[in-house]
Design a protein around this motif. Sequence first.
Motif, PDB file in Angstrom:
ATOM      1  N   ARG A  53       0.810  -1.220   0.000  1.00 31.43           N
ATOM      2  CA  ARG A  53       0.000   0.000   0.000  1.00 31.43           C
ATOM      3  C   ARG A  53       0.837   1.260   0.000  1.00 31.43           C
ATOM      4  NH1 ARG A  53      -4.876  -1.109   4.130  1.00 31.43           N
ATOM      5  NH2 ARG A  53      -5.963  -2.622   2.823  1.00 31.43           N
ATOM      6  N   LEU A  54       2.080   1.109   0.465  1.00 29.67           N
ATOM      7  CA  LEU A  54       2.949   2.290   0.581  1.00 29.67           C
ATOM      8  C   LEU A  54       3.679   2.562  -0.722  1.00 29.67           C
ATOM      9  CD1 LEU A  54       4.448   1.793   4.117  1.00 29.67           C
ATOM     10  CD2 LEU A  54       2.242   2.718   3.401  1.00 29.67           C
ATOM     11  N   SER A  55       3.483   1.674  -1.678  1.00 30.77           N
ATOM     12  CA  SER A  55       4.187   1.801  -2.947  1.00 30.77           C
ATOM     13  C   SER A  55       3.262   2.439  -3.964  1.00 30.77           C
ATOM     14  CB  SER A  55       4.594   0.402  -3.411  1.00 30.77           C
ATOM     15  OG  SER A  55       5.031   0.447  -4.733  1.00 30.77           O
ATOM     16  N   PRO A  56       3.798   3.320  -4.794  1.00 30.36           N
ATOM     17  CA  PRO A  56       2.941   3.863  -5.851  1.00 30.36           C
ATOM     18  C   PRO A  56       2.653   2.837  -6.947  1.00 30.36           C
ATOM     19  CG  PRO A  56       5.159   4.808  -5.958  1.00 30.36           C
ATOM     20  CD  PRO A  56       5.147   3.865  -4.802  1.00 30.36           C
ATOM     21  N   ALA A  57       3.384   1.698  -6.963  1.00 34.84           N
ATOM     22  CA  ALA A  57       3.202   0.703  -8.031  1.00 34.84           C
ATOM     23  C   ALA A  57       1.900  -0.066  -7.847  1.00 34.84           C
ATOM     24  CB  ALA A  57       4.387  -0.263  -8.049  1.00 34.84           C
ATOM     25  N   LYS A  58       1.458  -0.674  -8.931  1.00 36.77           N
ATOM     26  CA  LYS A  58       0.249  -1.498  -8.951  1.00 36.77           C
ATOM     27  C   LYS A  58       0.394  -2.647  -7.963  1.00 36.77           C
ATOM     28  CE  LYS A  58      -2.204  -4.602 -12.072  1.00 36.77           C
ATOM     29  NZ  LYS A  58      -2.084  -5.383 -13.312  1.00 36.77           N
ATOM     30  N   ASN A  59      -0.663  -2.931  -7.265  1.00 35.67           N
ATOM     31  CA  ASN A  59      -0.587  -3.952  -6.237  1.00 35.67           C
ATOM     32  C   ASN A  59      -1.987  -4.458  -5.971  1.00 35.67           C
ATOM     33  OD1 ASN A  59      -0.069  -5.042  -3.353  1.00 35.67           O
ATOM     34  ND2 ASN A  59       1.922  -4.557  -4.210  1.00 35.67           N
ATOM     35  N   TYR A  60      -2.099  -5.585  -5.277  1.00 34.95           N
ATOM     36  CA  TYR A  60      -3.453  -6.012  -4.949  1.00 34.95           C
ATOM     37  C   TYR A  60      -4.011  -5.247  -3.760  1.00 34.95           C
ATOM     38  CZ  TYR A  60      -1.037  -9.344  -1.848  1.00 34.95           C
ATOM     39  OH  TYR A  60      -0.226  -9.932  -0.922  1.00 34.95           O
ATOM     40  N   ALA A  61      -3.111  -4.783  -2.892  1.00 33.92           N
ATOM     41  CA  ALA A  61      -3.569  -3.904  -1.829  1.00 33.92           C
ATOM     42  C   ALA A  61      -3.675  -2.500  -2.423  1.00 33.92           C
ATOM     43  CB  ALA A  61      -2.567  -3.915  -0.680  1.00 33.92           C
ATOM     44  N   ALA A  62      -4.876  -1.963  -2.438  1.00 34.86           N
ATOM     45  CA  ALA A  62      -5.077  -0.646  -3.037  1.00 34.86           C
ATOM     46  C   ALA A  62      -4.082   0.331  -2.422  1.00 34.86           C
ATOM     47  CB  ALA A  62      -6.503  -0.179  -2.801  1.00 34.86           C
ATOM     48  N   GLY A  63      -3.404   1.069  -3.246  1.00 32.39           N
ATOM     49  CA  GLY A  63      -2.370   1.969  -2.761  1.00 32.39           C
ATOM     50  C   GLY A  63      -2.949   3.086  -1.901  1.00 32.39           C
ATOM     51  N   ALA A  64      -2.231   3.443  -0.848  1.00 28.08           N
ATOM     52  CA  ALA A  64      -2.631   4.600  -0.046  1.00 28.08           C
ATOM     53  C   ALA A  64      -2.049   5.847  -0.699  1.00 28.08           C
ATOM     54  CB  ALA A  64      -2.107   4.449   1.373  1.00 28.08           C
ATOM     55  N   LYS A  65      -2.808   6.920  -0.648  1.00 26.26           N
ATOM     56  CA  LYS A  65      -2.325   8.185  -1.205  1.00 26.26           C
ATOM     57  C   LYS A  65      -1.743   9.030  -0.074  1.00 26.26           C
ATOM     58  CE  LYS A  65      -6.244   9.302  -3.290  1.00 26.26           C
ATOM     59  NZ  LYS A  65      -7.050   8.068  -3.127  1.00 26.26           N
ATOM     60  N   ILE A  66      -0.863   9.937  -0.447  1.00 28.62           N
ATOM     61  CA  ILE A  66      -0.307  10.856   0.537  1.00 28.62           C
ATOM     62  C   ILE A  66      -1.474  11.579   1.226  1.00 28.62           C
ATOM     63  CG2 ILE A  66       1.236  12.832   0.885  1.00 28.62           C
ATOM     64  CD1 ILE A  66       2.607  10.317  -0.286  1.00 28.62           C
ATOM     65  N   GLY A  67      -1.445  11.614   2.541  1.00 31.08           N
ATOM     66  CA  GLY A  67      -2.506  12.283   3.291  1.00 31.08           C
ATOM     67  C   GLY A  67      -3.624  11.342   3.725  1.00 31.08           C
ATOM     68  N   ASP A  68      -3.625  10.126   3.190  1.00 32.10           N
ATOM     69  CA  ASP A  68      -4.637   9.149   3.604  1.00 32.10           C
ATOM     70  C   ASP A  68      -4.376   8.677   5.035  1.00 32.10           C
ATOM     71  OD1 ASP A  68      -5.947   9.167   1.195  1.00 32.10           O
ATOM     72  OD2 ASP A  68      -5.334   7.147   0.571  1.00 32.10           O
ATOM     73  N   ILE A  69      -5.450   8.355   5.723  1.00 30.03           N
ATOM     74  CA  ILE A  69      -5.318   7.655   7.003  1.00 30.03           C
ATOM     75  C   ILE A  69      -4.779   6.259   6.727  1.00 30.03           C
ATOM     76  CG2 ILE A  69      -6.618   6.665   8.947  1.00 30.03           C
ATOM     77  CD1 ILE A  69      -8.615   8.968   8.643  1.00 30.03           C
ATOM     78  N   MET A  70      -3.764   5.823   7.464  1.00 36.22           N
ATOM     79  CA  MET A  70      -3.264   4.448   7.344  1.00 36.22           C
ATOM     80  C   MET A  70      -4.360   3.506   7.829  1.00 36.22           C
ATOM     81  SD  MET A  70      -0.301   4.219   5.954  1.00 36.22           S
ATOM     82  CE  MET A  70      -0.036   2.501   6.434  1.00 36.22           C
ATOM     83  N   ARG A  71      -4.501   2.392   7.152  1.00 35.09           N
ATOM     84  CA  ARG A  71      -5.569   1.458   7.496  1.00 35.09           C
ATOM     85  C   ARG A  71      -5.064   0.020   7.576  1.00 35.09           C
ATOM     86  NH1 ARG A  71     -10.318   3.557   7.927  1.00 35.09           N
ATOM     87  NH2 ARG A  71     -10.505   5.731   7.238  1.00 35.09           N
ATOM     88  N   GLY A  72      -5.803  -0.782   8.324  1.00 32.77           N
ATOM     89  CA  GLY A  72      -5.468  -2.200   8.429  1.00 32.77           C
ATOM     90  C   GLY A  72      -6.492  -2.906   9.292  1.00 32.77           C
ATOM     91  N   GLY A  73      -6.305  -4.189   9.463  1.00 33.35           N
ATOM     92  CA  GLY A  73      -7.230  -4.978  10.268  1.00 33.35           C
ATOM     93  C   GLY A  73      -7.260  -4.485  11.708  1.00 33.35           C
ATOM     94  N   ASP A  95     -11.445  -5.261   8.368  1.00 36.33           N
ATOM     95  CA  ASP A  95     -10.140  -5.189   7.708  1.00 36.33           C
ATOM     96  C   ASP A  95      -9.656  -3.772   7.452  1.00 36.33           C
ATOM     97  OD1 ASP A  95     -10.018  -7.927   7.686  1.00 36.33           O
ATOM     98  OD2 ASP A  95     -10.813  -8.126   5.649  1.00 36.33           O
ATOM     99  N   ASP A  96     -10.504  -2.774   7.701  1.00 37.28           N
ATOM    100  CA  ASP A  96     -10.040  -1.425   7.366  1.00 37.28           C
ATOM    101  C   ASP A  96     -10.250  -0.422   8.488  1.00 37.28           C
ATOM    102  OD1 ASP A  96     -12.731  -1.478   7.130  1.00 37.28           O
ATOM    103  OD2 ASP A  96     -12.810  -0.169   5.358  1.00 37.28           O
ATOM    104  N   PHE A  97      -9.806  -0.825   9.654  1.00 37.01           N
ATOM    105  CA  PHE A  97      -9.697   0.137  10.745  1.00 37.01           C
ATOM    106  C   PHE A  97      -8.651   1.187  10.357  1.00 37.01           C
ATOM    107  CE2 PHE A  97     -11.311  -1.485  15.039  1.00 37.01           C
ATOM    108  CZ  PHE A  97     -12.229  -2.364  14.483  1.00 37.01           C
ATOM    109  N   GLY A  98      -8.894   2.432  10.756  1.00 34.23           N
ATOM    110  CA  GLY A  98      -7.824   3.421  10.673  1.00 34.23           C
ATOM    111  C   GLY A  98      -6.815   3.175  11.780  1.00 34.23           C
ATOM    112  N   TRP A  99      -5.607   3.680  11.569  1.00 31.80           N
ATOM    113  CA  TRP A  99      -4.603   3.641  12.641  1.00 31.80           C
ATOM    114  C   TRP A  99      -4.930   4.806  13.572  1.00 31.80           C
ATOM    115  CZ3 TRP A  99       0.995   2.597  10.353  1.00 31.80           C
ATOM    116  CH2 TRP A  99       1.022   1.317   9.774  1.00 31.80           C
ATOM    117  N   GLN A 100      -5.967   4.623  14.389  1.00 31.37           N
ATOM    118  CA  GLN A 100      -6.492   5.713  15.224  1.00 31.37           C
ATOM    119  C   GLN A 100      -7.368   5.089  16.305  1.00 31.37           C
ATOM    120  OE1 GLN A 100      -9.941   6.458  11.800  1.00 31.37           O
ATOM    121  NE2 GLN A 100      -8.795   8.194  12.534  1.00 31.37           N
TER     122      GLN A 100
END
Lengths: 334, 334
Positions: A53-73, A95-100
């Motif tokens: 998610r931290l990579s700008p490259a294509k991935n199965y985990a949708a990429g996070a954009k700068i300024g997005d809340i970090m998310r995870g289980g 699966d998509d709690f914010g880191w908050q």
Amino acid sequence: MTTNPTWILKRHSSGMPIPDDFSFEENAVPTPRTGELLVRTLWLSVDPYMRGRLSPAKNYAAGAKIGDIMRGGGVGEVMASESSLFNVGDIVQADDFGWQPYTVVAADTALRLDPAAAPVQTSLGCLGMPGLTAYFSLLNVGRPKQGETVLISAASGAVGQIAGQIARIKGLDVVAVAGSDQKVEWCKTIGYRTGINHRTVENITEAVAAACPNGVDVYLDNTAGPIHDAAMMNINLFGRVVIVGTVALADRFDEPDIGPRHLRRILVSRVRVEGFLLDDFESDYVSARSQLLEWYREGALTAREDISHGIESTPHAFIRMLKGENFGKQLVKV
Amino acid sequence: MTTNPTWILKRHSSGMPIPDDFSFEENAVPTPRTGELLVRTLWLSVDPYMRGRLSPAKNYAAGAKIGDIMRGGGVGEVMASESSLFNVGDIVQADDFGWQPYTVVAADTALRLDPAAAPVQTSLGCLGMPGLTAYFSLLNVGRPKQGETVLISAASGAVGQIAGQIARIKGLDVVAVAGSDQKVEWCKTIGYRTGINHRTVENITEAVAAACPNGVDVYLDNTAGPIHDAAMMNINLFGRVVIVGTVALADRFDEPDIGPRHLRRILVSRVRVEGFLLDDFESDYVSARSQLLEWYREGALTAREDISHGIESTPHAFIRMLKGENFGKQLVKV
């Protein structure tokens, strides 16, 4: 309920993520809309897939954009419900709690937990995504047969520790590759016949050969890198290599991975190398979860956790997991 | 029947084999023992798998020793039979003819040919090992589905030309990679939608992308090397890569093949990479052969042959095939 300090993606990571890739910012406690729940975070999970998610490259985990809340289980307690599916006080996993500390989740992605059945954080480990990953990657893709040898990398990690135990339960010969002597010793206590410390061994290919005198029939690859090569050099006729994770590439994620290729061996030994993603097995989650829970309650399945404390520790927990410094399933207790 | 000049392995090849790796020596016409046939060689087949025999390294093709008679598939006429299975005058195909005018084969490894059904040398090509390889590698391992795109390397070669036509017969979208414009043009006449000349194209990855606008679902890999990389860079979700041959590595057979690895892509796109060996499908040879013969007799299957003349030309034919200088199935007419 007045403060909600939240981890935000500050910049994409090209190499190994560092704490400064994230910023810790005050955030309003969100308001749930129709179909949503406001949840107080109890546990967060940090997992290797998030590196993508931290990579700008294509991935199965949708990429996070700068300024997005970090998310995870995560696991949390419902504080407000705008859904008829859940009540205030329910404990849920999603699966998509914010880191908050306070987060909003869509009710239709949440799972109600029974705290009496198992500690709630196991829904992020042995009874959740890592446990299901271990279950399906080993049994449905690796398809080990009676008497076969299964080699598992990151063997004490969230996925590896469960895969190793399932292999033991199924009566297979199972060998660990892990990053410290302490981890290898612990692996032996949960059913691995033997293990290799890949950080100190002189020649990993020879070490795999010595640890697997009958060769490797199934390799559950959680790492890629040199352990992959060592496994390929010892793979048996009709061997299966399940690519579950590539955490060894976390520090050079977007660069080409240059090294020996194994196409002649794949050809000569008719090896099957196959990528794994848990989502593909969604229709069988219920039955697999119930099998894992049964093993857990019988005591056949042990879960080792590595717990980091406080929301402020989340990036640190994430990075140490990527570096293999965790010992067991990495969690954050909020 | 007094002279039997025979090709002998003079030394193992570390790089691309050269004529001087073989010596041409007078040999006695052999005498068949019980269960054997003395056969007059009509056709010899030279195939990429034989490269493995010249290597001292472990391989599925049993290694030839220095001083051994070179061996391979052939078609010949029975001159003397010490088996009740065959009579003098029968035309037979077997996999271990010597590279010599008169050879002995075990009767239980020989197949009687009907010269009225198809030209006998097709038993070394479209109706024999290469045809069966194309059939099973594409259909049983690649498992293409309706509407999918199949990419085939060495597309006009012995295996590729048949695989391409089977793909066309099955209604698939099929794209060629071959080593000359002439080969590519010919590929289009037998059912490939389009093709790429990998020797002249500037960027093979971009060329595959342009030729396969919907991506690559099945890649039948007869070559390994840079074409493999280009296919991997364009492989679709749940793509299948069948490793059938590695002729691009013929000149560095025993060295590690160093280059980009594709484990992240295999993981993210859940690709299956699988090695293929024809022997594993032996129980289905009869039905596959009969299907291939039916297509051949209907005119649905065309066989292009590249014929070298005289037993003395055999090493030359073998080496030019390894270099991709042949155009069609490489045979030696003795």
